[in-house]
Design an enzyme around this catalytic site. Structure first.
Site, PDB file in Angstrom:
ATOM      1  N   LYS A  73      -0.694   5.503  -5.521  1.00  0.00           N
ATOM      2  CA  LYS A  73      -1.757   5.207  -6.483  1.00  0.00           C
ATOM      3  C   LYS A  73      -2.571   6.450  -6.833  1.00  0.00           C
ATOM      4  O   LYS A  73      -2.925   6.651  -7.998  1.00  0.00           O
ATOM      5  CB  LYS A  73      -2.683   4.110  -5.928  1.00  0.00           C
ATOM      6  CG  LYS A  73      -1.996   2.782  -5.762  1.00  0.00           C
ATOM      7  CD  LYS A  73      -2.908   1.744  -5.146  1.00  0.00           C
ATOM      8  CE  LYS A  73      -3.179   1.941  -3.669  1.00  0.00           C
ATOM      9  NZ  LYS A  73      -2.034   1.676  -2.782  1.00  0.00           N
ATOM     10  N   GLY A  74      -2.832   7.290  -5.824  1.00  0.00           N
ATOM     11  CA  GLY A  74      -3.653   8.489  -6.053  1.00  0.00           C
ATOM     12  C   GLY A  74      -3.070   9.369  -7.133  1.00  0.00           C
ATOM     13  O   GLY A  74      -3.759   9.773  -8.070  1.00  0.00           O
ATOM     14  N   GLN A 129      -4.907  -0.392  -1.374  1.00  0.00           N
ATOM     15  CA  GLN A 129      -3.924  -1.242  -0.681  1.00  0.00           C
ATOM     16  C   GLN A 129      -2.900  -1.777  -1.697  1.00  0.00           C
ATOM     17  O   GLN A 129      -2.731  -1.171  -2.737  1.00  0.00           O
ATOM     18  CB  GLN A 129      -4.614  -2.386   0.076  1.00  0.00           C
ATOM     19  CG  GLN A 129      -5.402  -1.957   1.303  1.00  0.00           C
ATOM     20  CD  GLN A 129      -6.773  -1.406   0.985  1.00  0.00           C
ATOM     21  OE1 GLN A 129      -7.538  -2.006   0.259  1.00  0.00           O
ATOM     22  NE2 GLN A 129      -7.109  -0.259   1.543  1.00  0.00           N
ATOM     23  N   ASN A 175     -10.127   2.344   4.478  1.00  0.00           N
ATOM     24  CA  ASN A 175      -8.760   2.072   4.942  1.00  0.00           C
ATOM     25  C   ASN A 175      -7.752   2.675   3.954  1.00  0.00           C
ATOM     26  O   ASN A 175      -6.595   2.885   4.279  1.00  0.00           O
ATOM     27  CB  ASN A 175      -8.506   0.565   5.129  1.00  0.00           C
ATOM     28  CG  ASN A 175      -8.977  -0.297   3.963  1.00  0.00           C
ATOM     29  OD1 ASN A 175      -9.726   0.151   3.096  1.00  0.00           O
ATOM     30  ND2 ASN A 175      -8.559  -1.544   3.941  1.00  0.00           N
ATOM     31  N   ASP A 224      12.695  10.405  -6.660  1.00  0.00           N
ATOM     32  CA  ASP A 224      13.444  11.552  -6.138  1.00  0.00           C
ATOM     33  C   ASP A 224      13.811  11.387  -4.670  1.00  0.00           C
ATOM     34  O   ASP A 224      14.742  12.032  -4.191  1.00  0.00           O
ATOM     35  CB  ASP A 224      12.623  12.832  -6.328  1.00  0.00           C
ATOM     36  CG  ASP A 224      11.212  12.691  -5.763  1.00  0.00           C
ATOM     37  OD1 ASP A 224      10.497  11.761  -6.197  1.00  0.00           O
ATOM     38  OD2 ASP A 224      10.843  13.484  -4.886  1.00  0.00           O
ATOM     39  N   VAL A 237       8.865  11.682 -10.252  1.00  0.00           N
ATOM     40  CA  VAL A 237       9.984  12.331  -9.557  1.00  0.00           C
ATOM     41  C   VAL A 237       9.514  13.450  -8.625  1.00  0.00           C
ATOM     42  O   VAL A 237      10.296  14.316  -8.252  1.00  0.00           O
ATOM     43  CB  VAL A 237      11.033  12.870 -10.567  1.00  0.00           C
ATOM     44  CG1 VAL A 237      11.750  11.722 -11.253  1.00  0.00           C
ATOM     45  CG2 VAL A 237      10.390  13.787 -11.605  1.00  0.00           C
ATOM     46  N   THR A 296      -6.431  -0.465  10.298  1.00  0.00           N
ATOM     47  CA  THR A 296      -6.743   0.966  10.319  1.00  0.00           C
ATOM     48  C   THR A 296      -8.002   1.236  11.145  1.00  0.00           C
ATOM     49  O   THR A 296      -8.409   2.386  11.292  1.00  0.00           O
ATOM     50  CB  THR A 296      -6.963   1.492   8.887  1.00  0.00           C
ATOM     51  OG1 THR A 296      -8.068   0.782   8.308  1.00  0.00           O
ATOM     52  CG2 THR A 296      -5.729   1.301   8.011  1.00  0.00           C
ATOM     53  N   GLY A 349      -2.075   8.427  10.308  1.00  0.00           N
ATOM     54  CA  GLY A 349      -0.975   9.271  10.785  1.00  0.00           C
ATOM     55  C   GLY A 349       0.186   8.482  11.363  1.00  0.00           C
ATOM     56  O   GLY A 349       1.177   9.055  11.817  1.00  0.00           O
ATOM     57  N   GLY A 382      -6.045   5.587   1.583  1.00  0.00           N
ATOM     58  CA  GLY A 382      -5.836   7.029   1.652  1.00  0.00           C
ATOM     59  C   GLY A 382      -5.038   7.441   0.430  1.00  0.00           C
ATOM     60  O   GLY A 382      -3.819   7.327   0.414  1.00  0.00           O
ATOM     61  N   HIS A 383      -5.724   7.849  -0.628  1.00  0.00           N
ATOM     62  CA  HIS A 383      -5.041   8.178  -1.874  1.00  0.00           C
ATOM     63  C   HIS A 383      -4.845   9.697  -1.973  1.00  0.00           C
ATOM     64  O   HIS A 383      -5.805  10.446  -2.083  1.00  0.00           O
ATOM     65  CB  HIS A 383      -5.832   7.624  -3.072  1.00  0.00           C
ATOM     66  CG  HIS A 383      -5.893   6.117  -3.067  1.00  0.00           C
ATOM     67  ND1 HIS A 383      -6.606   5.384  -3.960  1.00  0.00           N
ATOM     68  CD2 HIS A 383      -5.284   5.221  -2.249  1.00  0.00           C
ATOM     69  CE1 HIS A 383      -6.447   4.093  -3.696  1.00  0.00           C
ATOM     70  NE2 HIS A 383      -5.657   3.969  -2.653  1.00  0.00           N
ATOM     71  N   GLY A 421       0.824  -1.204   0.000  1.00  0.00           N
ATOM     72  CA  GLY A 421       0.000   0.000   0.000  1.00  0.00           C
ATOM     73  C   GLY A 421       0.856   1.250   0.000  1.00  0.00           C
ATOM     74  O   GLY A 421       2.091   1.181   0.106  1.00  0.00           O
ATOM     75  N   ASP A 422       0.201   2.403  -0.183  1.00  0.00           N
ATOM     76  CA  ASP A 422       0.878   3.702  -0.137  1.00  0.00           C
ATOM     77  C   ASP A 422       1.984   3.854  -1.183  1.00  0.00           C
ATOM     78  O   ASP A 422       2.976   4.532  -0.962  1.00  0.00           O
ATOM     79  CB  ASP A 422       1.465   3.957   1.272  1.00  0.00           C
ATOM     80  CG  ASP A 422       0.402   3.832   2.336  1.00  0.00           C
ATOM     81  OD1 ASP A 422      -0.717   4.317   2.106  1.00  0.00           O
ATOM     82  OD2 ASP A 422       0.682   3.241   3.391  1.00  0.00           O
TER      83      ASP A 422
END
Ligand code: IMO
Ligand code: MG
Length: 396
Positions: free
Chosen positions: A16-17, A222, A38, A331, A386, A130, A300, A40-41, A12-13
């Site tokens: 994707k957004g 996810q 659950n 980057d 980047v 979550t 968070g 967060g995009h 996840g994370d």
């Protein structure tokens, strides 16, 4: 036309957004097919930032329609808050731009309480959920007790809600979990009424009809290593996060799948518990967290950080039949002297990638790193990110 799919290949994370936002311009329809709040995009454009939870990332494109698909679990309360926030900040007529599958399951406030009760009962062995009620809602779906979006139109919906809630209260009592199970009853019914402003659809017909004339993008939430079947069980989420989840979650045949975009970060992160072979416990891990702003968009929590795990990535590519790879946060490795993904050591490029917009501008050390990965994974890396902004994207 085809259904293209974009998936996270790690825990996840992966970003994707941003990529769905970049790609959404090419698709008239964007659909979510699994998971729930659950996710967060994060999207950054025109100096604005948004974190989407259940709303598909096509919402910010003027001409895109968005589908909350069958495989999603929808929390009416969070969804209402999310939609109202977007409408207020952007003026986008959200209720006209999103359709919701009638067969998507509803997250009740007591599902969230059960999530917390389950985690409390597991002590040290907890998943690190979550706490959005994801596991308990999918549990009710599979055990055939769940409530679905279409049920809100039934005359006896309030009774059905009370019946399911009572089951949950019995469970919560058995677990000795102290809480007020009725605290959000009113907010829930209000949010359910809000849902009635949206077009509620038979997702399978809607999607297949749309594909007769238009292309569509399915947005995964996810990541592959959190897949209920092929992830690091039991430290996973409760849905199918790999490509086949898009078929089940939207009601389309595998033959309709076109490109499968697999997103990965130039390094790895994980929130919550479970195995993480390349995790860094030292200052380098700290530095990755600082440079990459690796803190959960939903909870968070600081994310666990480590080097890229190419073995796990190759596994995810196999499970989902990834056709195009997308590398994010390149980057963030700008300042590292040596890079050690599992066994191979690479020369760091020690220069700033964020201003690069074309392949030619990329430093040689970075290109060597890309070539090694493509060779190992046997799939081309088509997009390199980047920086967080829409513009900071190199198409190859
Ligand atoms: P996006 O879409 C990262 C993790 C949780 C926990 C496990 C189970 O933003 O990439 P759950 O609440 O699903 O029962 O938690 O899965 N997890 C995520 N980690 N990004 C996510 O979504 C996640 N959704 C769930 O931290 O370890
Ligand atoms: Mg997240």
């Amino acid at each position: 036309m085809k259904l293209d799919v974009v998936l996270g290949l790690q825990w996840g994370d992966e970003g994707k957004g941003k990529i769905v936002d970049v790609l959404a311009g090419n698709y008239p329809v964007v659909a979510r097919f699994q998971g729930g709040p659950n996710a967060g995009h994060s999207l950054h454009f025109d100096g604005k930032s948004f974190v989407l939870r259940s709303v598909p990332s096509g919402i910010f494109r003027d001409d895109a329609m968005n589908i909350v698909g069958n495989g999603v679990v929808l929390d009416p309360i969070t969804f209402k808050g999310e939609c109202e926030n977007i409408a207020e900040k952007t003026g986008i007529p959200v209720t006209k731009r999103i359709v919701i599958a009638k067969k998507a399951h509803l997250i009740l406030p007591t599902h969230r309480l059960l999530d917390a009760a389950n985690e409390a009962a597991m002590g040290k062995g907890k998943i690190g959920s979550t706490l959005k009620g994801i596991g308990p809602t999918y549990t009710d779906k599979i055990s055939r007790h769940g409530l679905r979006v279409g049920d809100i139109l039934a005359a006896d919906f309030a009774d059905r809600y009370a019946r399911l809630q009572n089951r949950h209260i019995t469970l919560l009592n058995q677990m000795g979990f102290e809480c007020d199970p009725h605290a959000e009853d009113e907010a829930f019914m209000e949010a359910v009424n809000y849902l009635k402003q949206f077009e509620l659809v038979d997702c399978e017909y809607y999607v297949n009809e749309t594909l007769k004339t238009k292309g569509m993008l399915a947005e995964g939430a996810q990541g592959s290593m959190l897949d209920i079947d092929y992830g690091s069980y039991p430290f996973v989420t409760s849905s199918t996060t790999s490509c086949s989840g898009a078929c089940v979650g939207l009601g389309v045949s595998p033959q309709k799948i076109g490109h499968v975009y697999g997103i990965f970060k130039a390094y790895c992160t994980r929130v919550g518990s479970g195995p993480f072979p390349t995790e860094l416990f030292d200052e380098t891990g700290e530095e990755l967290r600082r440079i990459g702003h690796e803190f959960g968009a939903v909870t968070g929590r600081p994310r666990r950080c480590g080097w890229l795990d190419l073995v796990a990535l190759k596994y995810a590519v196999m499970i989902s039949g990834v056709t195009d790879l997308i590398m994010m946060k390149s980057d963030c490795l700008d300042t590292f002297a040596d890079i050690q993904p599992v066994y191979t050591e690479f020369k760091g490029w020690k220069s700033d990638l964020t201003h690069c917009r074309t392949e030619e501008e990329l430093p040689q050390e970075f290109r060597d790193y890309i070539a090694f990965m493509e060779n190992f994974l046997e799939v081309p890396i088509k997009i390199i990110s980047v920086g967080p902004d829409r513009e900071a994207t190199i198409m190859r």
